[in-house]
Design a protein around this motif. Structure first.
Motif, PDB file in Angstrom:
ATOM      1  N   UNK A 143       0.822  -1.187   0.000  1.00 53.61           N
ATOM      2  CA  UNK A 143       0.000   0.000   0.000  1.00 53.61           C
ATOM      3  C   UNK A 143       0.870   1.257   0.000  1.00 53.61           C
ATOM      4  N   UNK A 144       0.485   2.214  -0.802  1.00 51.43           N
ATOM      5  CA  UNK A 144       1.216   3.475  -0.923  1.00 51.43           C
ATOM      6  C   UNK A 144       0.274   4.609  -0.560  1.00 51.43           C
ATOM      7  N   UNK A 146      -1.697   8.001  -0.589  1.00 48.07           N
ATOM      8  CA  UNK A 146      -2.094   8.782  -1.759  1.00 48.07           C
ATOM      9  C   UNK A 146      -1.151   9.961  -2.002  1.00 48.07           C
ATOM     10  N   UNK A 147      -0.790  10.681  -0.956  1.00 55.37           N
ATOM     11  CA  UNK A 147       0.090  11.833  -1.123  1.00 55.37           C
ATOM     12  C   UNK A 147       1.440  11.419  -1.692  1.00 55.37           C
ATOM     13  N   UNK A 148       1.978  10.288  -1.194  1.00 54.08           N
ATOM     14  CA  UNK A 148       3.267   9.814  -1.672  1.00 54.08           C
ATOM     15  C   UNK A 148       3.172   9.353  -3.123  1.00 54.08           C
ATOM     16  N   UNK A 149       2.076   8.667  -3.456  1.00 55.36           N
ATOM     17  CA  UNK A 149       1.894   8.201  -4.830  1.00 55.36           C
ATOM     18  C   UNK A 149       1.788   9.378  -5.802  1.00 55.36           C
ATOM     19  N   UNK A 150       1.038  10.409  -5.400  1.00 53.44           N
ATOM     20  CA  UNK A 150       0.891  11.591  -6.253  1.00 53.44           C
ATOM     21  C   UNK A 150       2.225  12.304  -6.438  1.00 53.44           C
ATOM     22  N   UNK A 189       8.657   0.728  -2.182  1.00 48.57           N
ATOM     23  CA  UNK A 189       9.545  -0.160  -2.935  1.00 48.57           C
ATOM     24  C   UNK A 189      10.955   0.411  -3.080  1.00 48.57           C
ATOM     25  N   UNK A 190      11.084   1.711  -2.915  1.00 47.00           N
ATOM     26  CA  UNK A 190      12.379   2.342  -3.126  1.00 47.00           C
ATOM     27  C   UNK A 190      13.226   2.511  -1.889  1.00 47.00           C
TER      28      UNK A 190
END
Length: 247
Positions: A143-144, A146-150, A189-190
């Protein structure tokens, strides 16, 4: 439109170059800048002259190959890629100066073509993540937020065109590098390579001969994808954190 083009001509990387002037007639305002250069090259071919070498690929503003200095500005007077710059941005009778990217780290190969493989070597030093490729993971197993994914998506739009380097008075590639480091650093993942990534990529950047960042901001002003300046701050924070750990 009738234009006078002052274009940098250089037969190869080992030879000296010089500016040459060309007149181009019947330029449509609806042409892209590269289409205008195509017209000039057809004219040169008809005259038995060597056409002007320049890079391009997608011509859709997504690959970053087409970078040129136009009247001293990276990609020209509009904040876009050169292939998406249209001749309506100029006036009939204009004199336009066209040069390759200005950077010692991007040596000229011929005319307007430069070698940007330094960017590839920076990516090779850390632009990856370690994953288990033995089986296909469940789509939602990691799970990522939302803010980080954006944030990761926004900075991943960097196309590696090199406009930031060409526009920077110091010839720094910090905006490009900061975008790549921030992109992976925002994702779970990073995290495995987060510390070694920033140390290795910054080290390769300096080895390639790029200059240091002094936060002038010309890089983000010229960036066709609007990469924000704060990715450089994030990169510096990550670098300080890694150095405190002795990496």
């Amino acid at each position: 439109m009738r234009l006078t083009l002052k274009i940098w001509r250089q037969p190869d990387s080992a030879s000296a170059g010089a500016m040459h002037a060309y007149d181009v007639d019947d330029v449509s305002p609806d042409m892209s800048f590269l289409e205008m250069l195509d017209v000039l090259n057809e004219q040169l071919n008809a005259q038995g002259e060597d056409p002007i070498a320049f890079d391009s690929d997608c011509r859709e503003g997504i690959c970053g190959m087409c970078g040129l200095m136009i009247n001293g500005e990276a990609h020209g007077p509009q904040v876009t890629t050169t292939c998406q710059l249209h001749m309506r941005s100029f006036e009939d009778g204009d004199e336009i100066t066209i040069e390759p990217w200005r950077s010692d780290a991007f040596p000229v190969l011929k005319d307007l073509c430069v070698d940007r493989s330094a960017f590839d070597r920076i990516i090779q030093q850390g632009g990856f993540i370690s994953v288990n490729t033995g089986s296909a993971p469940e789509a939602h197993s990691i799970q990522v937020p939302k803010d980080a994914a954006d944030r990761a998506f926004d900075v991943a739009t960097c196309i590696g065109c090199g406009a930031c380097v060409a526009a920077c008075p110091n010839g720094s590639a910090s905006l490009f590098m900061g975008a790549k480091i921030t992109h992976l650093g925002e994702l779970p993942q990073g995290q495995a390579e987060r510390d070694t990534r920033v140390v290795d990529m910054v080290g390769q950047h300096d080895h390639e001969g790029f200059g240091g960042c002094t936060n002038i901001g010309e890089c983000t002003a010229a960036c066709p994808k609007g990469i924000p300046l704060d990715v450089i701050s994030q990169m510096n924070k990550d670098l300080r954190h890694a150095m405190r750990k002795g990496l």
